[in-house]
Write an enzyme that holds these catalytic residues in place. Structure first.
Site, mmCIF file in Angstrom:
data_model
loop_
_atom_site.group_PDB
_atom_site.id
_atom_site.type_symbol
_atom_site.label_atom_id
_atom_site.label_comp_id
_atom_site.label_asym_id
_atom_site.label_seq_id
_atom_site.Cartn_x
_atom_site.Cartn_y
_atom_site.Cartn_z
ATOM 1 N N ASP A 59 0.882 -1.170 0.000
ATOM 2 C CA ASP A 59 0.000 0.000 0.000
ATOM 3 C C ASP A 59 0.919 1.218 0.000
ATOM 4 O OD1 ASP A 59 -1.578 2.166 0.604
ATOM 5 O OD2 ASP A 59 -2.696 1.161 2.203
ATOM 6 N N VAL A 60 0.922 1.968 -1.088
ATOM 7 C CA VAL A 60 1.891 3.074 -1.213
ATOM 8 C C VAL A 60 1.580 4.260 -0.310
ATOM 9 C CG1 VAL A 60 2.610 2.448 -3.569
ATOM 10 C CG2 VAL A 60 0.757 4.130 -3.224
ATOM 11 N N ASN A 86 4.244 4.580 -9.837
ATOM 12 C CA ASN A 86 3.089 4.785 -10.715
ATOM 13 C C ASN A 86 1.737 4.711 -10.012
ATOM 14 O OD1 ASN A 86 1.612 4.530 -13.413
ATOM 15 N ND2 ASN A 86 1.168 2.547 -12.453
ATOM 16 N N TYR A 152 -5.793 16.211 -6.569
ATOM 17 C CA TYR A 152 -4.986 15.332 -7.437
ATOM 18 C C TYR A 152 -4.090 16.175 -8.334
ATOM 19 C CZ TYR A 152 -4.296 11.929 -11.337
ATOM 20 O OH TYR A 152 -3.791 11.106 -12.330
ATOM 21 N N LYS A 156 -0.070 16.047 -8.416
ATOM 22 C CA LYS A 156 0.681 15.656 -9.620
ATOM 23 C C LYS A 156 1.679 16.751 -10.011
ATOM 24 C CE LYS A 156 -0.937 11.519 -10.758
ATOM 25 N NZ LYS A 156 -0.060 10.319 -10.687
HETATM 26 P P1 NAI Z 1 -5.617 2.073 -12.752
HETATM 27 O O1 NAI Z 1 -6.726 2.327 -11.797
HETATM 28 O O2 NAI Z 1 -5.877 1.211 -13.928
HETATM 29 O O3 NAI Z 1 -4.337 1.495 -11.991
HETATM 30 C C1 NAI Z 1 -3.925 2.024 -10.769
HETATM 31 C C2 NAI Z 1 -3.350 0.914 -9.917
HETATM 32 O O4 NAI Z 1 -2.860 1.488 -8.707
HETATM 33 C C3 NAI Z 1 -4.412 -0.133 -9.532
HETATM 34 O O5 NAI Z 1 -3.935 -1.430 -9.778
HETATM 35 C C4 NAI Z 1 -4.623 0.118 -8.049
HETATM 36 O O6 NAI Z 1 -4.962 -1.061 -7.323
HETATM 37 C C5 NAI Z 1 -3.256 0.658 -7.646
HETATM 38 N N1 NAI Z 1 -3.325 1.412 -6.395
HETATM 39 C C6 NAI Z 1 -4.248 2.344 -6.032
HETATM 40 N N2 NAI Z 1 -4.014 2.752 -4.787
HETATM 41 C C7 NAI Z 1 -2.923 2.077 -4.335
HETATM 42 C C8 NAI Z 1 -2.200 2.055 -3.123
HETATM 43 N N3 NAI Z 1 -2.568 2.810 -2.068
HETATM 44 N N4 NAI Z 1 -1.132 1.255 -3.025
HETATM 45 C C9 NAI Z 1 -0.755 0.477 -4.057
HETATM 46 N N5 NAI Z 1 -1.407 0.421 -5.223
HETATM 47 C C10 NAI Z 1 -2.482 1.231 -5.357
HETATM 48 O O7 NAI Z 1 -5.127 3.522 -13.220
HETATM 49 P P2 NAI Z 1 -4.018 4.013 -14.254
HETATM 50 O O8 NAI Z 1 -4.686 4.958 -15.147
HETATM 51 O O9 NAI Z 1 -3.247 2.904 -14.794
HETATM 52 O O10 NAI Z 1 -3.122 4.885 -13.267
HETATM 53 C C11 NAI Z 1 -1.728 4.742 -13.180
HETATM 54 C C12 NAI Z 1 -1.102 6.099 -12.963
HETATM 55 O O11 NAI Z 1 -1.342 6.925 -14.094
HETATM 56 C C13 NAI Z 1 -1.649 6.878 -11.763
HETATM 57 O O12 NAI Z 1 -0.583 7.542 -11.121
HETATM 58 C C14 NAI Z 1 -2.574 7.888 -12.396
HETATM 59 O O13 NAI Z 1 -2.748 8.998 -11.590
HETATM 60 C C15 NAI Z 1 -1.800 8.192 -13.666
HETATM 61 N N6 NAI Z 1 -2.524 8.828 -14.744
HETATM 62 C C16 NAI Z 1 -3.535 8.175 -15.401
HETATM 63 C C17 NAI Z 1 -4.202 8.789 -16.435
HETATM 64 C C18 NAI Z 1 -5.297 8.143 -17.195
HETATM 65 O O14 NAI Z 1 -5.937 8.816 -18.027
HETATM 66 N N7 NAI Z 1 -5.585 6.861 -16.982
HETATM 67 C C19 NAI Z 1 -3.827 10.159 -16.860
HETATM 68 C C20 NAI Z 1 -2.727 10.727 -16.145
HETATM 69 C C21 NAI Z 1 -2.112 10.075 -15.115
#
Ligand code: NAI
Length: 285
Positions: A59-60, A86, A152, A156
């Site tokens: 858990d980050v 990430n 958020y 970021k």
């Molecule tokens: P996602 O929801 O598909 O994946 C996020 C992952 O992080 C999930 O597997 C989740 O279980 C994990 N996670 C959440 N809270 C956590 C915690 N406390 N400890 C450990 N793991 C945790 O989302 P996505 O889009 O792949 O997000 C990845 C990164 O990209 C994030 O930092 C997000 O803010 C960033 N991002 C995403 C965008 C998008 O349009 N999808 C745009 C810009 C940035």
């Protein structure tokens, strides 16, 4: 096989961008320690690999979890070469005139402090390793308003600045630090925090996929692999002269106003031209 012999740690590895990066780096030879709070999802990613991916629950928002993750990866892998910070989620969605101190802190812990602590506890294991590289996930939300909830976006923006400052702190140890700014990418992030039944989430995902296809000049939805490809570049020796900066991978989302590229969205200039045309045709003002 750009990452043969390298050890990588990737957080948020069970879904979306993190999962795509895990699969990409492992396919190119890395031993990947895939970390996530989602155990079932993380184990599934590891199970799909040929032994190059190990899942570690983390858990980050917990510094002790992050420290344990980095220590375990370093002991089992013999050190750490690549860190992809990430994991995140949307956080508190309230505007600034309504957000609670708790909601603000929770979002900062998840989106910003997690990245700082990732660097803090991985870097001792990365010092002096040839080609050591850290990549942090920021966002287009770090660059302007209107892409995400307020807390958020601020967190970021903090990730971007942390990237620069950490790059200066760690340059003496040969560790590069860069960030990636994804645009609108089709992942679970938009629906994971919705308080609705799963069937509604599936509907919402379809709406989001549709919206993402027309959201930017590049006429298709952004995919996790679009980001994983850029992350792999930043983590590789090909980017060895890059540190303290970010790559924007957004299909042109942030180029400028929509009417500049979308003929269906006329801007002020189109209105003026229409007025001119009407005047030439003798229409009353
Ligand atoms: P996602 O929801 O598909 O994946 C996020 C992952 O992080 C999930 O597997 C989740 O279980 C994990 N996670 C959440 N809270 C956590 C915690 N406390 N400890 C450990 N793991 C945790 O989302 P996505 O889009 O792949 O997000 C990845 C990164 O990209 C994030 O930092 C997000 O803010 C960033 N991002 C995403 C965008 C998008 O349009 N999808 C745009 C810009 C940035």
């Amino acid at each position: 096989m750009r990452f043969a012999g390298k050890v990588a740690v990737i957080t948020g590895a069970a879904s979306g961008i993190g999962k795509a990066a895990v699969l990409k780096l492992a396919a190119e030879g890395a031993h990947v320690f895939a970390a996530d709070i989602d155990e079932a999802g993380g184990e599934a990613v590891a199970a799909a690999s040929n032994g190059r991916i190990d899942f570690i629950r983390c858990d980050v928002t917990r510094a002790d979890d992050i420290e344990a993750l980095m220590n375990a990866a370093a002991v089992r892998g013999g050190g750490i070469d690549i860190l992809f910070n990430n994991a995140a989620a949307a956080g508190d969605r309230a505007p600034i005139d309504e957000i609670t101190p708790e909601g603000w802190d929770r979002t900062m812990d998840l989106v910003l402090k997690s990245v700082a602590m990732g660097i803090r506890y991985a870097s001792p294991h990365m010092k002096g390793r040839r080609g050591a590289a850290i990549v942090n996930t920021a966002s287009v939300a770090a660059l302007g308003a209107g892409y995400s909830p307020t807390a958020y976006a601020v967190a970021k923006a903090g990730v971007l600045h942390l990237t620069k400052v950490a790059a200066t702190d760690l340059a003496r140890y040969g560790i590069r630090v860069n960030a990636i700014c994804p645009g609108f990418i089709n992942t679970n992030i938009f629906t994971s925090s919705l308080e609705v039944p799963d069937a509604h989430k599936e509907q919402a995902k379809a709406v989001i996929a549709d919206m993402s296809a027309g959201a930017q000049p590049v006429a298709r939805g952004g995919q996790p692999d679009d980001i994983a490809n850029a992350v792999a570049y930043l983590a590789s020796e090909e980017a060895s002269f890059m540190t303290g900066t970010h790559m924007l991978v957004d299909g042109g989302l942030t180029i400028g106003q929509r009417h500049a590229w979308d003929p269906e969205a006329p801007g002020l200039f189109d209105a003026l031209v229409a007025m001119e045309d009407a005047a030439r045709a003798g229409a009353p003002a």
